[in-house]
Design a protein around this motif. Structure first.
Motif, PDB file in Angstrom:
ATOM      1  N   GLY A  67       0.811  -1.203   0.000  1.00  0.00           N
ATOM      2  CA  GLY A  67       0.000   0.000   0.000  1.00  0.00           C
ATOM      3  C   GLY A  67       0.850   1.261   0.000  1.00  0.00           C
ATOM      4  N   GLY A  68       2.033   1.184   0.615  1.00  0.00           N
ATOM      5  CA  GLY A  68       2.916   2.351   0.703  1.00  0.00           C
ATOM      6  C   GLY A  68       3.445   2.809  -0.650  1.00  0.00           C
ATOM      7  N   HIS A  69       3.258   2.021  -1.695  1.00  0.00           N
ATOM      8  CA  HIS A  69       3.680   2.460  -3.029  1.00  0.00           C
ATOM      9  C   HIS A  69       2.712   3.486  -3.617  1.00  0.00           C
ATOM     10  CE1 HIS A  69       5.912  -1.531  -3.218  1.00  0.00           C
ATOM     11  NE2 HIS A  69       6.835  -0.627  -3.430  1.00  0.00           N
ATOM     12  N   LEU A  70       1.471   3.448  -3.131  1.00  0.00           N
ATOM     13  CA  LEU A  70       0.404   4.219  -3.784  1.00  0.00           C
ATOM     14  C   LEU A  70       0.083   5.517  -3.058  1.00  0.00           C
ATOM     15  CD1 LEU A  70      -1.929   4.187  -5.950  1.00  0.00           C
ATOM     16  CD2 LEU A  70      -3.346   3.191  -4.141  1.00  0.00           C
ATOM     17  N   VAL A  71      -0.053   6.596  -3.843  1.00  0.00           N
ATOM     18  CA  VAL A  71      -0.601   7.841  -3.298  1.00  0.00           C
ATOM     19  C   VAL A  71      -2.084   7.836  -3.689  1.00  0.00           C
ATOM     20  CG1 VAL A  71      -0.432  10.349  -3.266  1.00  0.00           C
ATOM     21  CG2 VAL A  71       1.648   8.960  -3.592  1.00  0.00           C
ATOM     22  N   THR A  72      -2.921   7.520  -2.709  1.00  0.00           N
ATOM     23  CA  THR A  72      -4.344   7.261  -2.986  1.00  0.00           C
ATOM     24  C   THR A  72      -5.034   8.431  -3.692  1.00  0.00           C
ATOM     25  OG1 THR A  72      -4.451   5.787  -1.095  1.00  0.00           O
ATOM     26  CG2 THR A  72      -6.530   6.672  -1.836  1.00  0.00           C
ATOM     27  N   GLU A  73      -4.813   9.656  -3.179  1.00  0.00           N
ATOM     28  CA  GLU A  73      -5.523  10.802  -3.776  1.00  0.00           C
ATOM     29  C   GLU A  73      -5.119  10.983  -5.234  1.00  0.00           C
ATOM     30  OE1 GLU A  73      -4.066  10.317  -0.519  1.00  0.00           O
ATOM     31  OE2 GLU A  73      -2.845  12.063  -1.008  1.00  0.00           O
ATOM     32  N   ASP A  74      -3.855  10.699  -5.544  1.00  0.00           N
ATOM     33  CA  ASP A  74      -3.393  10.857  -6.936  1.00  0.00           C
ATOM     34  C   ASP A  74      -4.065   9.832  -7.846  1.00  0.00           C
ATOM     35  OD1 ASP A  74      -1.785  12.740  -5.823  1.00  0.00           O
ATOM     36  OD2 ASP A  74       0.139  11.841  -6.419  1.00  0.00           O
ATOM     37  N   LEU A  75      -4.252   8.625  -7.320  1.00  0.00           N
ATOM     38  CA  LEU A  75      -4.911   7.591  -8.133  1.00  0.00           C
ATOM     39  C   LEU A  75      -6.349   8.007  -8.412  1.00  0.00           C
ATOM     40  CD1 LEU A  75      -4.975   4.744  -9.442  1.00  0.00           C
ATOM     41  CD2 LEU A  75      -5.865   3.907  -7.262  1.00  0.00           C
ATOM     42  N   ILE A  76      -7.030   8.443  -7.354  1.00  0.00           N
ATOM     43  CA  ILE A  76      -8.442   8.809  -7.529  1.00  0.00           C
ATOM     44  C   ILE A  76      -8.570   9.978  -8.520  1.00  0.00           C
ATOM     45  CG2 ILE A  76     -10.447   9.776  -6.303  1.00  0.00           C
ATOM     46  CD1 ILE A  76      -9.701   7.878  -4.004  1.00  0.00           C
ATOM     47  N   ALA A  77      -7.656  10.949  -8.415  1.00  0.00           N
ATOM     48  CA  ALA A  77      -7.706  12.091  -9.348  1.00  0.00           C
ATOM     49  C   ALA A  77      -7.474  11.617 -10.784  1.00  0.00           C
ATOM     50  CB  ALA A  77      -6.665  13.135  -8.944  1.00  0.00           C
ATOM     51  N   ALA A  78      -6.523  10.701 -10.977  1.00  0.00           N
ATOM     52  CA  ALA A  78      -6.217  10.234 -12.343  1.00  0.00           C
ATOM     53  C   ALA A  78      -7.360   9.384 -12.909  1.00  0.00           C
ATOM     54  CB  ALA A  78      -4.909   9.431 -12.347  1.00  0.00           C
ATOM     55  N   LEU A  79      -8.089   8.695 -12.050  1.00  0.00           N
ATOM     56  CA  LEU A  79      -9.251   7.914 -12.509  1.00  0.00           C
ATOM     57  C   LEU A  79     -10.418   8.854 -12.818  1.00  0.00           C
ATOM     58  CD1 LEU A  79      -9.071   4.999  -9.902  1.00  0.00           C
ATOM     59  CD2 LEU A  79      -8.734   4.752 -12.369  1.00  0.00           C
ATOM     60  N   ASP A  80     -10.644   9.820 -11.916  1.00  0.00           N
ATOM     61  CA  ASP A  80     -11.790  10.718 -12.093  1.00  0.00           C
ATOM     62  C   ASP A  80     -11.626  11.636 -13.297  1.00  0.00           C
ATOM     63  OD1 ASP A  80     -12.948   9.526  -9.958  1.00  0.00           O
ATOM     64  OD2 ASP A  80     -12.562  11.146  -8.516  1.00  0.00           O
ATOM     65  N   SER A  81     -10.374  11.969 -13.617  1.00  0.00           N
ATOM     66  CA  SER A  81     -10.156  12.839 -14.784  1.00  0.00           C
ATOM     67  C   SER A  81     -10.356  12.063 -16.084  1.00  0.00           C
ATOM     68  CB  SER A  81      -8.719  13.385 -14.756  1.00  0.00           C
ATOM     69  OG  SER A  81      -7.815  12.337 -15.111  1.00  0.00           O
ATOM     70  N   GLY A  82     -10.439  10.730 -15.981  1.00  0.00           N
ATOM     71  CA  GLY A  82     -10.600   9.900 -17.184  1.00  0.00           C
ATOM     72  C   GLY A  82      -9.276   9.476 -17.785  1.00  0.00           C
ATOM     73  N   HIS A  83      -8.156   9.952 -17.193  1.00  0.00           N
ATOM     74  CA  HIS A  83      -6.857   9.576 -17.772  1.00  0.00           C
ATOM     75  C   HIS A  83      -6.598   8.077 -17.600  1.00  0.00           C
ATOM     76  CE1 HIS A  83      -2.807   9.580 -19.153  1.00  0.00           C
ATOM     77  NE2 HIS A  83      -2.335   9.215 -17.974  1.00  0.00           N
ATOM     78  N   LEU A  84      -6.834   7.552 -16.405  1.00  0.00           N
ATOM     79  CA  LEU A  84      -6.645   6.112 -16.186  1.00  0.00           C
ATOM     80  C   LEU A  84      -7.972   5.379 -16.390  1.00  0.00           C
ATOM     81  CD1 LEU A  84      -4.332   5.836 -13.017  1.00  0.00           C
ATOM     82  CD2 LEU A  84      -3.684   5.698 -15.438  1.00  0.00           C
ATOM     83  N   GLY A  85      -7.851   4.146 -16.911  1.00  0.00           N
ATOM     84  CA  GLY A  85      -9.052   3.351 -17.174  1.00  0.00           C
ATOM     85  C   GLY A  85      -9.591   2.673 -15.936  1.00  0.00           C
ATOM     86  N   GLY A  86      -8.720   2.275 -15.024  1.00  0.00           N
ATOM     87  CA  GLY A  86      -9.166   1.581 -13.822  1.00  0.00           C
ATOM     88  C   GLY A  86      -7.984   1.107 -13.008  1.00  0.00           C
ATOM     89  N   ALA A  87      -8.286   0.541 -11.841  1.00  0.00           N
ATOM     90  CA  ALA A  87      -7.208   0.057 -10.975  1.00  0.00           C
ATOM     91  C   ALA A  87      -7.676  -1.185 -10.223  1.00  0.00           C
ATOM     92  CB  ALA A  87      -6.801   1.140  -9.973  1.00  0.00           C
ATOM     93  N   VAL A  88      -6.717  -2.076  -9.986  1.00  0.00           N
ATOM     94  CA  VAL A  88      -6.952  -3.254  -9.152  1.00  0.00           C
ATOM     95  C   VAL A  88      -5.954  -3.160  -8.009  1.00  0.00           C
ATOM     96  CG1 VAL A  88      -6.890  -5.772  -9.034  1.00  0.00           C
ATOM     97  CG2 VAL A  88      -7.676  -4.653 -11.139  1.00  0.00           C
TER      98      VAL A  88
END
Ligand code: NDP
Ligand code: OXD
Length: 313
Positions: free
Chosen positions: A229-250
């Motif tokens: 979990g320490g690899h991930l910056v959660t807010e950055d992932l959510i922003a990249a998903l919400d902007s439509g840039h990323l397709g999804g995450a597992v």
């Protein structure tokens, strides 16, 4: 008299049913921390996944520290970890295969559009759809091409994907393009339709799944984190998903675990959450690992899978 091995917090399924006799067959006397009394001076071996900081230092005659996980960040966070002692990590084929199964399953589910067909079935609808992209045009990259990353990539080989991996040192793995070092990270990321994180958590990789990295992935890319979990910056992932840039995450791993009940990751429509189960340490394999490790230590043979404490993995 058998040497004593102290376990702390190793709650594997089936663990509680093991008897002293079972452990004696592995060549040591098992002592369970917080359940049994012991004299710290008697303990020769120690085994845990995430030990209480300071506990290992309190064992003056310790010979070897065994990690029940492939990742050893749970040990390295202890500022009092005795650095002169060998730390041996769990490298096991069952665990490696299960990690590969998890990643292959999730990539194929997305690649084949299974969620679309699940929804169509729920609605009782016969809806055909072409794949969005042929596998020969789909690029999958492993951040980390070690024991697990390379096994995952090799498991994906038969499906005709374009496969690559990023590591510190360059690798020669047939069918898998190797990128190495910081300077080749941008090139690597630019060609990942799926980016799978299988890095150890170290001071260099902490927070690596961040806005800067996501921005370098192609539009519509998926991120799969099975490392820590320490690899991930959660807010950055959510922003990249919400902007439509990323397709999804597992996501299989979180900081902290268990994932907090109010975490936005639970209910995000583009995120799949699993509770750190990509691979769980198999009890039989764990026993064989400890038996072999103690045997080697007692006979003076070199230990396998020793962690480089300076490198952090
Ligand atoms: P390895 O040590 O075998 O491989 C680590 C890989 O990461 C190596 O290729 C290494 O490069 C690369 N690496 C490390 N640091 C860097 C860096 N700074 N830059 C570039 N590459 C780097 O580890 P494993 O494959 O056995 O395990 C990986 C992780 O998977 C574990 O640490 C653990 O956190 C996680 N894990 C998760 C599980 C789960 O259930 N979710 C189960 C098991 C493990 P190089 O080869 O050049 O040294
Ligand atoms: C491991 C794990 O590191 O289970 O082995 O996460």
């Amino acid at each position: 008299m058998l040497p004593k091995l102290l376990f702390q917090g190793v709650g594997l399924p089936g663990w509680n049913a093991l008897t002293k006799k079972d452990w004696a067959a592995c060549g040591f006397e098992a002592v369970i921390a917080n359940r049994e009394e012991y004299d710290p001076a008697d303990i020769r071996y120690f085994c845990s996944f995430r030990p209480t900081p300071g506990l290992i230092k309190s064992l003056p005659n310790l010979k070897v520290i065994f990690s029940m996980g492939a990742g050893v960040d749970g040990f390295l966070r202890d500022p009092e970890l005795p650095r002169h002692l060998p730390l041996v990590r769990f490298v096991d084929s069952t665990l490696i295969h299960e990690m590969a199964q998890y990643v292959v399953m999730h990539i194929l589910m997305v690649h084949r559009g299974q969620r679309f067909f699940d929804q169509a079935q729920k609605e009782g609808q016969w809806r055909q759809r072409m794949l969005e992209r042929a596998s020969r045009d789909t690029r999958i990259g492993m951040l980390g091409l070690g024991d697990i990353g390379s096994a995952i990539a090799e498991s994906l080989l038969p499906f005709d994907f374009q496969l690559s991996g990023w590591s510190r040192r360059r690798k020669e793995v047939p069918g898998i393009k190797s990128f190495a070092g910081e300077e080749e990270l941008p090139q690597f990321l630019a060609q990942c339709d799926y980016c799978v994180c299988v890095l150890p958590l170290t001071k260099d990789t902490q927070g690596i799944l961040n806005a800067k990295l996501f921005a370098q992935l192609p539009a519509g890319a998926w991120v799969i984190n099975v490392a820590r979990g320490g690899h991930l910056v959660t807010e950055d992932l959510i922003a990249a998903l919400d902007s439509g840039h990323l397709g999804g995450a597992v996501l299989d791993v979180f900081q902290p675990e268990p994932l907090a009940a109010d975490s936005p990751l639970w209910h995000h429509p583009k995120i799949t959450v699993t509770p750190h189960v990509a691979a769980l340490t198999d009890l039989k394999a764990a026993m064989a690992f400890l038996k072999e490790g103690v045997r080697r230590a007692e006979s003076g043979e070199p230990l396998l899978h020793k962690v480089d404490l300076d490198r952090g993995y």
